[in-house]
Design an enzyme around this catalytic site. Sequence first.
Site, mmCIF file in Angstrom:
data_model
loop_
_atom_site.group_PDB
_atom_site.id
_atom_site.type_symbol
_atom_site.label_atom_id
_atom_site.label_comp_id
_atom_site.label_asym_id
_atom_site.label_seq_id
_atom_site.Cartn_x
_atom_site.Cartn_y
_atom_site.Cartn_z
ATOM 1 C CG HIS A 1 -0.389 0.058 2.536
ATOM 2 N ND1 HIS A 1 0.409 -0.939 3.058
ATOM 3 C CD2 HIS A 1 -0.450 1.003 3.510
ATOM 4 C CE1 HIS A 1 0.788 -0.618 4.280
ATOM 5 N NE2 HIS A 1 0.291 0.572 4.577
ATOM 6 C CG HIS B 1 0.116 4.235 4.870
ATOM 7 N ND1 HIS B 1 -0.586 3.442 5.746
ATOM 8 C CD2 HIS B 1 -0.755 5.192 4.453
ATOM 9 C CE1 HIS B 1 -1.824 3.911 5.874
ATOM 10 N NE2 HIS B 1 -1.951 4.969 5.096
ATOM 11 C CG ASP C 1 5.132 2.815 7.332
ATOM 12 O OD1 ASP C 1 4.180 3.280 6.672
ATOM 13 O OD2 ASP C 1 4.985 1.908 8.172
ATOM 14 C CG HIS C 2 4.180 0.081 4.046
ATOM 15 N ND1 HIS C 2 4.013 -1.230 4.411
ATOM 16 C CD2 HIS C 2 3.839 0.814 5.131
ATOM 17 C CE1 HIS C 2 3.580 -1.289 5.664
ATOM 18 N NE2 HIS C 2 3.462 -0.051 6.119
ATOM 19 C CG HIS D 1 -3.700 -0.251 6.874
ATOM 20 N ND1 HIS D 1 -3.575 0.235 8.148
ATOM 21 C CD2 HIS D 1 -2.595 0.182 6.196
ATOM 22 C CE1 HIS D 1 -2.446 0.930 8.241
ATOM 23 N NE2 HIS D 1 -1.838 0.916 7.068
ATOM 24 C CG ASP E 1 0.906 -1.674 7.675
ATOM 25 O OD1 ASP E 1 1.851 -2.459 7.888
ATOM 26 O OD2 ASP E 1 1.028 -0.432 7.676
ATOM 27 C CG HIS F 1 4.378 -2.100 11.144
ATOM 28 N ND1 HIS F 1 5.210 -1.021 11.277
ATOM 29 C CD2 HIS F 1 3.577 -1.836 10.090
ATOM 30 C CE1 HIS F 1 4.920 -0.124 10.341
ATOM 31 N NE2 HIS F 1 3.929 -0.593 9.598
HETATM 32 FE FE FE Z 1 2.986 0.516 8.002
HETATM 33 ZN ZN ZN Z 2 0.215 1.431 6.543
#
Ligand code: FE
Ligand code: ZN
Length: 254
Positions: free
Chosen positions: A55, A57, A59-60, A113, A132, A170
Amino acid sequence: MLDIVQIPVLTDNYIYLLHDSVSGETAVVDPALAKPVLDLLESKGWQLTYILNTHHHWDHVGGNLELKQKTGCKIIAAHADSERIPGIDRGVFEHDVISLGEHQAIVIETSGHTIGHIVYYFAKDEALFCGDTLFAMGCGRLFEGTAEQMWTSLQKLKVLPPSTRVYCTHEYTQANGRFALSIETDNFKLQQRIIEVAELRSANQSTVPSTIGEEKATNPFFREDSVSIQKNLGLESQSPVLVFTELRKRKDSF
Ligand code: FE
Ligand code: ZN
């Protein structure tokens, strides 16, 4: 065999490097950063073929553009997220197949998410890269989707073979376990797992991957049909979606 290397980055993220030694093809799942991936590629002598994003975000996808620029890799992500995945080359849909040499992953759509979240399931390799959506003893927060969408998405993962390894993005396991136990104090397997997780964490070790089988036994978001959970929530014989919705709500304020 598919080589899978886990790289811990940031506070609690995992990046995964997948390598097929026969074809030499290599993929990285959800590169939050480029540098640790480039370092590992160099030390292994591997060349990056694909980025697989679950996805959009940061941090991905944070490492997407630098990795693409430095390695010439192709970026694969959900077609639905074409506008917000940096550098996307191929937009995929549910049931699309991605090949890494002889290894094949099927795309499963798991909105919840985010809208457009996807996961990559390597059936023969018994490995699920679920971003996530599903966590060890937990699930992703609902940033964009509804509880019903997330529940529907999790049902698609719950039916995978119990031996499937769950590679989530995570390390949230310990906190998730505390919530799980507050919901289901009498679950012996959960109690055991929490002890194992505490031992791993105190030795600074990863608790990921788990398996679908372990999640079915201990993850409250996979256990909305459990009578004891329903009782504890005061929601006996209610619909699974309603129980799931209540669980997600309680976790948000836990
Ligand atoms: Fe994440
Ligand atoms: Zn995420």
